[in-house]
Design an enzyme around this catalytic site. Structure first.
Site, PDB file in Angstrom:
ATOM      1  N   GLY A   8       0.778  -1.235   0.000  1.00 15.18           N
ATOM      2  CA  GLY A   8       0.000   0.000   0.000  1.00 15.18           C
ATOM      3  C   GLY A   8       0.806   1.281   0.000  1.00 15.18           C
ATOM      4  O   GLY A   8       0.322   2.322   0.467  1.00 15.18           O
ATOM      5  N   ASN A  10       1.568   2.976  -2.670  1.00 19.80           N
ATOM      6  CA  ASN A  10       0.851   3.871  -3.602  1.00 19.80           C
ATOM      7  C   ASN A  10      -0.371   4.470  -2.917  1.00 19.80           C
ATOM      8  O   ASN A  10      -0.651   5.661  -3.058  1.00 19.80           O
ATOM      9  CB  ASN A  10       0.439   3.106  -4.864  1.00 19.80           C
ATOM     10  CG  ASN A  10       1.590   2.932  -5.829  1.00 19.80           C
ATOM     11  OD1 ASN A  10       2.013   3.886  -6.472  1.00 19.80           O
ATOM     12  ND2 ASN A  10       2.121   1.729  -5.910  1.00 19.80           N
ATOM     13  N   ASN A 103      -5.705   1.859 -13.081  1.00 21.65           N
ATOM     14  CA  ASN A 103      -4.770   0.923 -12.454  1.00 21.65           C
ATOM     15  C   ASN A 103      -3.362   1.388 -12.777  1.00 21.65           C
ATOM     16  O   ASN A 103      -3.132   2.038 -13.798  1.00 21.65           O
ATOM     17  CB  ASN A 103      -4.998  -0.487 -13.024  1.00 21.65           C
ATOM     18  CG  ASN A 103      -4.241  -1.561 -12.269  1.00 21.65           C
ATOM     19  OD1 ASN A 103      -3.667  -1.309 -11.195  1.00 21.65           O
ATOM     20  ND2 ASN A 103      -4.233  -2.765 -12.817  1.00 21.65           N
ATOM     21  N   HIS A 105       0.620   0.116 -13.344  1.00 22.89           N
ATOM     22  CA  HIS A 105       1.377  -1.087 -13.701  1.00 22.89           C
ATOM     23  C   HIS A 105       2.868  -0.734 -13.768  1.00 22.89           C
ATOM     24  O   HIS A 105       3.228   0.269 -14.390  1.00 22.89           O
ATOM     25  CB  HIS A 105       0.886  -1.598 -15.063  1.00 22.89           C
ATOM     26  CG  HIS A 105       1.668  -2.766 -15.563  1.00 22.89           C
ATOM     27  ND1 HIS A 105       1.750  -3.946 -14.864  1.00 22.89           N
ATOM     28  CD2 HIS A 105       2.418  -2.941 -16.679  1.00 22.89           C
ATOM     29  CE1 HIS A 105       2.520  -4.781 -15.523  1.00 22.89           C
ATOM     30  NE2 HIS A 105       2.939  -4.199 -16.622  1.00 22.89           N
ATOM     31  N   ASP A 137      -9.655  -1.931 -18.639  1.00 23.40           N
ATOM     32  CA  ASP A 137     -10.622  -2.600 -19.512  1.00 23.40           C
ATOM     33  C   ASP A 137     -10.552  -4.090 -19.218  1.00 23.40           C
ATOM     34  O   ASP A 137      -9.950  -4.504 -18.226  1.00 23.40           O
ATOM     35  CB  ASP A 137     -10.380  -2.236 -20.989  1.00 23.40           C
ATOM     36  CG  ASP A 137      -9.063  -2.755 -21.525  1.00 23.40           C
ATOM     37  OD1 ASP A 137      -8.378  -3.538 -20.811  1.00 23.40           O
ATOM     38  OD2 ASP A 137      -8.707  -2.403 -22.662  1.00 23.40           O
ATOM     39  N   ALA A 138     -11.123  -4.916 -20.084  1.00 22.92           N
ATOM     40  CA  ALA A 138     -11.218  -6.348 -19.781  1.00 22.92           C
ATOM     41  C   ALA A 138      -9.886  -7.089 -19.952  1.00 22.92           C
ATOM     42  O   ALA A 138      -9.764  -8.241 -19.540  1.00 22.92           O
ATOM     43  CB  ALA A 138     -12.297  -6.986 -20.652  1.00 22.92           C
TER      44      ALA A 138
END
Ligand code: GRF
Length: 201
Positions: A8, A10, A103, A105, A137-138
């Site tokens: 955690g 971030n 998100n 990465h 997205d997916a």
């Protein structure tokens, strides 16, 4: 709303930034897919509401995904930030929060998606890697890119030292761009995020 799975750091950067009202974003709750992590402890110390929703407590992934979407919705967030959240958002979650979930990465997309961005970059031998903030997205780390930061690879790096260097830059990027996403109007145009300057009055 921030979702975490680990240490955690971030999240902590966002907690610290949002202490200033001028930042423009307030963390309404912190959720996790597992108990006992430092990310949750950081939220509790900051007096932020927390919840845990574990895949193991549901008959299958789809049920977990629907439950997570419900729980997140109960906090009525404008934006959902996945900050080291080690699960893929499922269809039920994306149906509700797609287009307003970001998100981070630890690699320069589209290179090195997945769980081992720093290790994969090191093994490939790139000299520059970095971090990417994107709209979920997916796919796996495939969504429209909000921001990227480049980080040099040192000759004596191992995956852990490289990841730590990336994370220093990743936190600064996350704070800067989550603030902008909260304060400024923006739209997604194909794969491109466009910020729209507010009308002068
Ligand atoms: C970050 O590098 C994130 O991009 C990756 O895991 C790390 C999480 O770190 N998926 P922390 O939990 O915020 O310290």
């Amino acid at each position: 709303m921030v979702l975490v799975s680990g240490s955690g750091t971030n999240l902590q950067a966002l907690i610290d930034a949002s202490a200033d009202p001028a930042y423009g974003a307030r963390i309404v709750a912190v959720g996790a897919d597992r108990d006992g992590i430092e990310g949750l402890a950081r939220a509790e110390r900051a007096g932020i509401t927390t919840f845990v929703d574990r895949v193991a407590d549901h008959p299958d992934r789809a049920a977990w995904d629907a439950s997570l979407a419900e729980t997140v919705a109960a906090h009525a967030p404008d934006l959902v930030v996945l900050a080291g959240f080690m699960k893929l958002a499922g269809p039920a979650f994306l149906a509700r929060f797609g287009g307003r979930t970001v998100n981070t990465h630890p690699a320069l997309s589209p290179a090195f998606p997945g769980m081992h961005g720093p290790r994969d970059a090191l093994e490939y031998g790139v000299k520059v890697t970095g971090a990417t903030l994107f709209v979920v997205d997916a796919g796996v780390d495939t969504g429209p890119i909000v921001a990227q930061v480049a980080v040099p690879v040192a000759e004596d790096d191992d995956a852990a030292s490289l990841h730590e260097r990336i994370k220093t830059h990743e936190r600064a990027m996350l704070v800067e761009w989550v603030g902008r996403l909260a304060r400024e109007p923006w739209t997604i145009d194909g794969r491109r995020i466009r910020f729209h300057p507010k009308e002068q009055s």
